[in-house]
Design a protein around this motif. Structure first.
Motif, PDB file in Angstrom:
ATOM      1  N   ALA A  21       0.844  -1.201   0.000  1.00  0.00           N
ATOM      2  CA  ALA A  21       0.000   0.000   0.000  1.00  0.00           C
ATOM      3  C   ALA A  21       0.878   1.249   0.000  1.00  0.00           C
ATOM      4  CB  ALA A  21      -0.921  -0.006   1.220  1.00  0.00           C
ATOM      5  N   ARG A  22       1.960   1.213   0.775  1.00  0.00           N
ATOM      6  CA  ARG A  22       2.890   2.335   0.855  1.00  0.00           C
ATOM      7  C   ARG A  22       3.533   2.568  -0.530  1.00  0.00           C
ATOM      8  NH1 ARG A  22       5.058   4.324   5.540  1.00  0.00           N
ATOM      9  NH2 ARG A  22       4.498   2.475   6.718  1.00  0.00           N
ATOM     10  N   MET A  23       3.972   1.476  -1.170  1.00  0.00           N
ATOM     11  CA  MET A  23       4.605   1.583  -2.477  1.00  0.00           C
ATOM     12  C   MET A  23       3.615   2.081  -3.533  1.00  0.00           C
ATOM     13  SD  MET A  23       6.973  -1.858  -2.277  1.00  0.00           S
ATOM     14  CE  MET A  23       7.130  -2.039  -4.039  1.00  0.00           C
ATOM     15  N   SER A  24       2.354   1.732  -3.368  1.00  0.00           N
ATOM     16  CA  SER A  24       1.317   2.164  -4.309  1.00  0.00           C
ATOM     17  C   SER A  24       0.772   3.547  -3.960  1.00  0.00           C
ATOM     18  CB  SER A  24       0.164   1.156  -4.322  1.00  0.00           C
ATOM     19  OG  SER A  24       0.629  -0.118  -4.683  1.00  0.00           O
ATOM     20  N   GLN A  25       1.333   4.148  -2.897  1.00  0.00           N
ATOM     21  CA  GLN A  25       0.929   5.483  -2.445  1.00  0.00           C
ATOM     22  C   GLN A  25      -0.558   5.546  -2.044  1.00  0.00           C
ATOM     23  OE1 GLN A  25       2.951   8.842  -3.737  1.00  0.00           O
ATOM     24  NE2 GLN A  25       4.599   7.523  -3.061  1.00  0.00           N
ATOM     25  N   LEU A  26      -1.050   4.448  -1.475  1.00  0.00           N
ATOM     26  CA  LEU A  26      -2.444   4.418  -1.029  1.00  0.00           C
ATOM     27  C   LEU A  26      -2.574   5.144   0.302  1.00  0.00           C
ATOM     28  CD1 LEU A  26      -3.324   0.692  -1.777  1.00  0.00           C
ATOM     29  CD2 LEU A  26      -4.082   2.687  -3.073  1.00  0.00           C
ATOM     30  N   GLN A  27      -3.586   6.003   0.402  1.00  0.00           N
ATOM     31  CA  GLN A  27      -3.853   6.735   1.630  1.00  0.00           C
ATOM     32  C   GLN A  27      -5.356   6.802   1.845  1.00  0.00           C
ATOM     33  OE1 GLN A  27      -1.036  10.185   2.521  1.00  0.00           O
ATOM     34  NE2 GLN A  27      -1.633  10.575   0.420  1.00  0.00           N
ATOM     35  N   GLY A  28      -5.747   7.124   3.064  1.00  0.00           N
ATOM     36  CA  GLY A  28      -7.161   7.317   3.346  1.00  0.00           C
ATOM     37  C   GLY A  28      -7.517   6.893   4.753  1.00  0.00           C
ATOM     38  N   THR A  29      -8.790   7.029   5.068  1.00  0.00           N
ATOM     39  CA  THR A  29      -9.298   6.656   6.388  1.00  0.00           C
ATOM     40  C   THR A  29     -10.246   5.477   6.238  1.00  0.00           C
ATOM     41  OG1 THR A  29      -9.114   8.924   7.164  1.00  0.00           O
ATOM     42  CG2 THR A  29     -10.552   7.477   8.424  1.00  0.00           C
ATOM     43  N   VAL A  30      -9.915   4.398   6.935  1.00  0.00           N
ATOM     44  CA  VAL A  30     -10.778   3.220   6.961  1.00  0.00           C
ATOM     45  C   VAL A  30     -11.578   3.294   8.263  1.00  0.00           C
ATOM     46  CG1 VAL A  30     -10.872   0.695   7.007  1.00  0.00           C
ATOM     47  CG2 VAL A  30      -9.086   1.849   5.679  1.00  0.00           C
ATOM     48  N   ILE A  31     -12.889   3.172   8.152  1.00  0.00           N
ATOM     49  CA  ILE A  31     -13.726   3.166   9.362  1.00  0.00           C
ATOM     50  C   ILE A  31     -14.174   1.732   9.598  1.00  0.00           C
ATOM     51  CG2 ILE A  31     -15.810   4.034  10.476  1.00  0.00           C
ATOM     52  CD1 ILE A  31     -15.450   6.583   8.781  1.00  0.00           C
ATOM     53  N   VAL A  32     -13.833   1.237  10.784  1.00  0.00           N
ATOM     54  CA  VAL A  32     -14.151  -0.141  11.160  1.00  0.00           C
ATOM     55  C   VAL A  32     -15.212  -0.120  12.246  1.00  0.00           C
ATOM     56  CG1 VAL A  32     -13.219  -2.290  12.117  1.00  0.00           C
ATOM     57  CG2 VAL A  32     -11.808  -0.900  10.592  1.00  0.00           C
TER      58      VAL A  32
END
Length: 91
Positions: A21-32
């Protein structure tokens, strides 16, 4: 009237940022959504608002390790659902 206390988080466990995810530059907020049991442990965890399967899985794993002061109804510990946000930000 029934007195009701919501669960209170005692120990927040930060999620591990998956390397892919870091390498793919994925960011955001996951609500569980977590089901806090009468003993303060998480009985169930489900993604309420996801970002990406990699981040969603990391958030679920972290959510399952959190510790809570259980919710109470009439001063008796009960199970209750709570929403817990996990922020994934690249620095």
């Amino acid at each position: 009237m029934v007195s009701q206390e919501k669960p209170v988080i005692l120990q927040y466990v930060p999620p591990e940022y998956p390397e892919m995810a870091r390498m793919s530059q994925l960011q955001g907020t996951v609500i569980v959504k977590v089901l806090v049991g009468p003993d303060g442990n998480v009985m169930d965890a489900q993604v309420l608002q996801g970002v990406n399967p990699l981040l969603d899985r990391a958030a679920i794993a972290a959510a399952r390790r959190t510790k809570w002061k259980p919710g109470k109804q009439r001063n008796i510990p009960v199970k209750a659902w709570m929403a817990l946000p996990f922020n994934f930000r690249l620095h």
